[in-house]
Motif scaffolding. Structure first.
Motif, PDB file in Angstrom:
ATOM      1  N   GLU A 230     -12.200   2.039  -9.158  1.00  4.16           N
ATOM      2  CA  GLU A 230     -12.176   0.627  -9.552  1.00  4.16           C
ATOM      3  C   GLU A 230     -13.276  -0.184  -8.874  1.00  4.16           C
ATOM      4  O   GLU A 230     -13.459  -1.363  -9.173  1.00  4.16           O
ATOM      5  N   ARG A 292      -3.155  -4.651  -6.541  1.00  5.45           N
ATOM      6  CA  ARG A 292      -3.207  -4.722  -7.999  1.00  5.45           C
ATOM      7  C   ARG A 292      -3.986  -5.953  -8.459  1.00  5.45           C
ATOM      8  O   ARG A 292      -4.778  -5.880  -9.404  1.00  5.45           O
ATOM      9  N   ARG A 297      -5.547   0.256  -9.573  1.00  7.48           N
ATOM     10  CA  ARG A 297      -4.460   0.819 -10.365  1.00  7.48           C
ATOM     11  C   ARG A 297      -3.509   1.550  -9.420  1.00  7.48           C
ATOM     12  O   ARG A 297      -3.918   2.457  -8.695  1.00  7.48           O
TER      13      ARG A 297
END
Length: 303
Positions: A230, A292, A297
């Protein structure tokens, strides 16, 4: 001043003991244990760990036989980060149950090999590896990881830790000890980071530790945690970072400003940034939403 530097004042006979008692009543002395005192001013501002070290030194001085300090007391002697309320009493290890009874002392009955003992500052301590094994076996997984991470960061190798487990022999808690050793990582930079790693494990996360971030001006710094999929950076912040002169030499305000500048640069080269403190770091229910919200995730979000 630290716990090693504090002078121990030994009252050897009745006259000296009466004089020391008077000075204690007047607030000049503080009694450590029977017949052993320190100047009250010397210990007035000491950390809990240094006060514990003074108590260890006093016990060794008062005893007529060698004392082997172990568990959390050995952790203090090795200057390892630890959590939990275990420093209210001095911890020693003896091989016979009848040898463990001292005032203000917790005695643990285990066999100890010569190679599991080291001398530090005149005190006999279990080696760093054996100390990790003892603490991991007698506490929670979280507490064990904190001390194991600190030991690896201090120079203990993974191989030395595994050897220490073998030397210590079978324990009822061997499974937890093995799990702590397997999970431990010397790249964890503080007790708060270690605790946060344990919480993130509960969330199904295994971030990269101490990831370097760069921009056109060069190195921005290291993020405590990095989630490569991410591209999210995350940091644990304890008050000590901003209030302790060892980490904020120019003052808390300047440290906070420098952190803000570093984070502003970091946000421009990442897709998300998260920060938290002790309360959130020890709670999957609180830490999960923070991560989050930053874009991570989470496989096992706890509600």
């Amino acid at each position: 001043m630290n716990g090693w530097d504090v002078e121990l004042i030994v009252a050897r006979d009745g006259r000296e003991q009466r004089a020391a008692a008077r000075d204690t009543t007047r607030g000049r002395f503080r009694r450590v244990r029977g017949g052993i005192y320190v100047l009250a001013d010397d210990v007035a501002e000491l950390r809990t760990e240094d006060l514990h070290l003074v108590a260890m030194r006093a016990l060794a001085t008062a005893s007529d036989r060698p004392i082997l300090f172990s568990h959390w007391s050995a952790g203090v002697g090795h200057e390892l980060a630890m959590i939990g309320n275990h420093l209210g009493t001095v911890h020693i290890t003896v091989e016979e149950a009848g040898d463990r009874y001292f005032r203000q002392v917790t005695g643990h009955v285990f066999s100890v090999l010569d190679e599991e003992v080291v001398e530090v500052g005149g005190l006999l301590l279990t080696t760093m590896g054996r100390t990790v094994v003892d603490i991991a076996g007698a506490s929670t997984f979280e507490e064990g990881v904190v001390v194991a991470d600190a030991a690896l960061a201090s120079g203990l190798s993974q191989g030395m830790l595994e050897q220490a487990i073998e030397l210590a022999g079978p324990r009822r808690s061997w499974r937890r000890i093995a799990e702590v050793a397997q999970f431990a990582d010397g790249d964890s930079g503080s007790a708060g980071e270690s605790v946060s790693r344990v919480t993130m494990r509960d969330l199904g996360l295994r971030p990269v530790l101490q990831h370097k971030l760069f921009d056109r001006a060069g190195l921005i710094g290291k993020a405590d945690f990095w989630f490569p999929d991410e591209e999210v950076a995350a940091e644990f912040d304890g008050l000590v970072k901003f209030l302790d002169p060892r980490f904020a030499a120019k003052g808390g305000g300047r440290k906070a400003y420098d952190e803000k500048v570093r984070e502003d640069r970091g946000r421009r080269v990442t897709k998300g940034w998260a920060r938290w403190g002790w309360v959130e770091g020890r709670s999957a229910r609180l830490l999960g939403p923070i991560l989050r919200a930053a874009g991570v995730r989470i496989p096992r979000l706890v509600r």
